[in-house]
Design a protein around this motif. Structure first.
Motif, short mmCIF file in Angstrom:
data_model
loop_
_atom_site.label_atom_id
_atom_site.label_comp_id
_atom_site.label_asym_id
_atom_site.label_seq_id
_atom_site.Cartn_x
_atom_site.Cartn_y
_atom_site.Cartn_z
N VAL A 24 0.85 -1.20 0.00
CA VAL A 24 0.00 0.00 0.00
C VAL A 24 0.89 1.25 0.00
O VAL A 24 0.62 2.22 -0.72
N ILE A 25 1.95 1.22 0.80
CA ILE A 25 2.89 2.35 0.84
C ILE A 25 3.51 2.53 -0.55
O ILE A 25 3.57 3.65 -1.07
N ARG A 26 3.96 1.43 -1.14
CA ARG A 26 4.58 1.51 -2.47
C ARG A 26 3.60 2.11 -3.48
O ARG A 26 3.96 3.00 -4.25
N SER A 27 2.35 1.67 -3.46
CA SER A 27 1.36 2.19 -4.41
C SER A 27 1.10 3.68 -4.19
O SER A 27 0.98 4.44 -5.16
N ALA A 28 1.02 4.11 -2.93
CA ALA A 28 0.81 5.53 -2.65
C ALA A 28 2.00 6.35 -3.14
O ALA A 28 1.83 7.43 -3.72
N LEU A 29 3.21 5.84 -2.91
CA LEU A 29 4.41 6.55 -3.37
C LEU A 29 4.51 6.57 -4.89
O LEU A 29 4.99 7.54 -5.47
N GLU A 30 4.05 5.50 -5.54
CA GLU A 30 4.05 5.49 -7.00
C GLU A 30 3.16 6.60 -7.55
O GLU A 30 3.51 7.28 -8.51
N LEU A 31 1.99 6.79 -6.91
CA LEU A 31 1.11 7.90 -7.33
C LEU A 31 1.80 9.24 -7.10
O LEU A 31 1.74 10.14 -7.94
N ALA A 32 2.46 9.37 -5.95
CA ALA A 32 3.14 10.63 -5.62
C ALA A 32 4.30 10.90 -6.55
O ALA A 32 4.64 12.07 -6.82
N ALA A 41 -5.06 17.17 -0.95
CA ALA A 41 -4.48 17.55 0.34
C ALA A 41 -3.67 16.42 0.98
O ALA A 41 -3.18 16.56 2.10
N HIS A 42 -3.52 15.32 0.26
CA HIS A 42 -2.78 14.19 0.82
C HIS A 42 -1.33 14.58 1.09
O HIS A 42 -0.73 15.37 0.36
N HIS A 43 -0.78 14.03 2.15
CA HIS A 43 0.66 14.12 2.44
C HIS A 43 1.00 12.97 3.37
O HIS A 43 0.13 12.41 4.03
N PHE A 44 2.27 12.60 3.37
CA PHE A 44 2.69 11.38 4.05
C PHE A 44 3.70 11.65 5.14
O PHE A 44 4.68 12.37 4.92
N TYR A 45 3.48 11.06 6.29
CA TYR A 45 4.48 10.99 7.35
C TYR A 45 5.00 9.54 7.31
O TYR A 45 4.22 8.60 7.52
N MET A 69 13.50 7.81 12.35
CA MET A 69 13.34 9.12 11.72
C MET A 69 11.97 9.18 11.06
O MET A 69 11.50 8.17 10.51
N THR A 70 11.33 10.33 11.12
CA THR A 70 10.08 10.56 10.40
C THR A 70 10.31 11.65 9.37
O THR A 70 10.84 12.71 9.70
N VAL A 71 9.94 11.36 8.12
CA VAL A 71 10.02 12.35 7.07
C VAL A 71 8.60 12.66 6.60
O VAL A 71 7.70 11.83 6.73
N ILE A 72 8.43 13.86 6.10
CA ILE A 72 7.13 14.29 5.60
C ILE A 72 7.25 14.58 4.12
O ILE A 72 8.10 15.36 3.71
N LEU A 73 6.42 13.92 3.33
CA LEU A 73 6.36 14.20 1.90
C LEU A 73 5.09 14.97 1.64
O LEU A 73 3.99 14.45 1.80
N GLN A 74 5.25 16.24 1.29
CA GLN A 74 4.09 17.07 1.03
C GLN A 74 4.37 17.98 -0.15
O GLN A 74 4.00 17.68 -1.27
N ARG A 109 5.95 3.12 10.35
CA ARG A 109 4.67 3.83 10.38
C ARG A 109 4.51 4.63 9.09
O ARG A 109 5.45 5.28 8.63
N PHE A 110 3.31 4.60 8.55
CA PHE A 110 2.94 5.41 7.38
C PHE A 110 1.62 6.07 7.73
O PHE A 110 0.66 5.39 8.09
N TYR A 111 1.58 7.40 7.63
CA TYR A 111 0.39 8.13 8.06
C TYR A 111 0.07 9.23 7.06
O TYR A 111 0.95 10.01 6.68
N ASP A 112 -1.18 9.27 6.61
CA ASP A 112 -1.67 10.36 5.77
C ASP A 112 -2.74 11.08 6.59
O ASP A 112 -3.89 10.63 6.68
N PRO A 113 -2.36 12.19 7.25
CA PRO A 113 -3.30 12.89 8.14
C PRO A 113 -4.49 13.52 7.42
O PRO A 113 -5.51 13.78 8.06
#
Length: 159
Positions: A24-32, A41-45, A69-74, A109-113
């Motif tokens: 699921v993470i891979r698919s979300a990142l492929e879209l991004a 408004a999607h963004h990923f922690y 480490m937590t990174v934010i992709l927005q 952890r993968f989070y889309d707030p």
């Protein structure tokens, strides 16, 4: 009543489920990573173990985040590359670009707030933990030089 031995999960269903959810993470990142970037408004922690096998981050970043480490992709990320088993991305830390290479197995952890979507995973073993386990399972040395050798991984790390 006799004690019964619990059945052995030779299919490793828990690991299969974890791998599927990492998909699921891979698919979300492929879209991004596509031409439109992250939609709406999607963004990923994304939280990951910095010393998990396969993680590659600059030494100064590793020194600052020695465990997790937590990174934010927005809005501000560059060169997002998504592979079958890992992703890489360039982020800026104190205005300095840094490339992070992270296998999905290191993600905890993968989070889309924006939609309150979260996946949480068991922490992978770190390189140090794997080396310690190897040392514990190595046969005891009797002074011979013919046995297996345990080498510190620190000497192979970039400084």
């Amino acid at each position: 009543m006799a004690d019964e031995t619990p059945p052995v999960d030779e299919m490793h269903y828990e690991q299969l489920a974890q791998d599927a959810l990492r998909g699921v993470i891979r698919s979300a990142l492929e879209l991004a990573a596509g031409p439109g970037g992250i939609p709406g408004a999607h963004h990923f922690y994304i939280t990951f173990k910095t010393r998990a096998p396969g993680v590659s981050i600059p030494p100064d970043t590793l020194a600052k985040y020695p465990d997790e480490m937590t990174v934010i992709l927005q809005h501000q990320y560059w060169d997002l590359h998504v592979d079958a088993d890992r992703f890489s991305v360039m982020l800026k830390f104190n205005s300095m670009p840094k490339v992070l290479n992270v296998p999905y197995s290191a993600v905890t952890r993968f989070y889309d707030p924006s939609v309150q979507f979260m996946l949480q995973f068991e922490a992978p073993e770190t390189i140090e933990e794997l080396a310690a386990e190897a040392a514990e399972t190595a046969p005891p040395s009797d002074g011979d030089d013919d046995g297996p050798k345990v080498i510190s991984l620190d000497q192979f790390r970039k400084k």
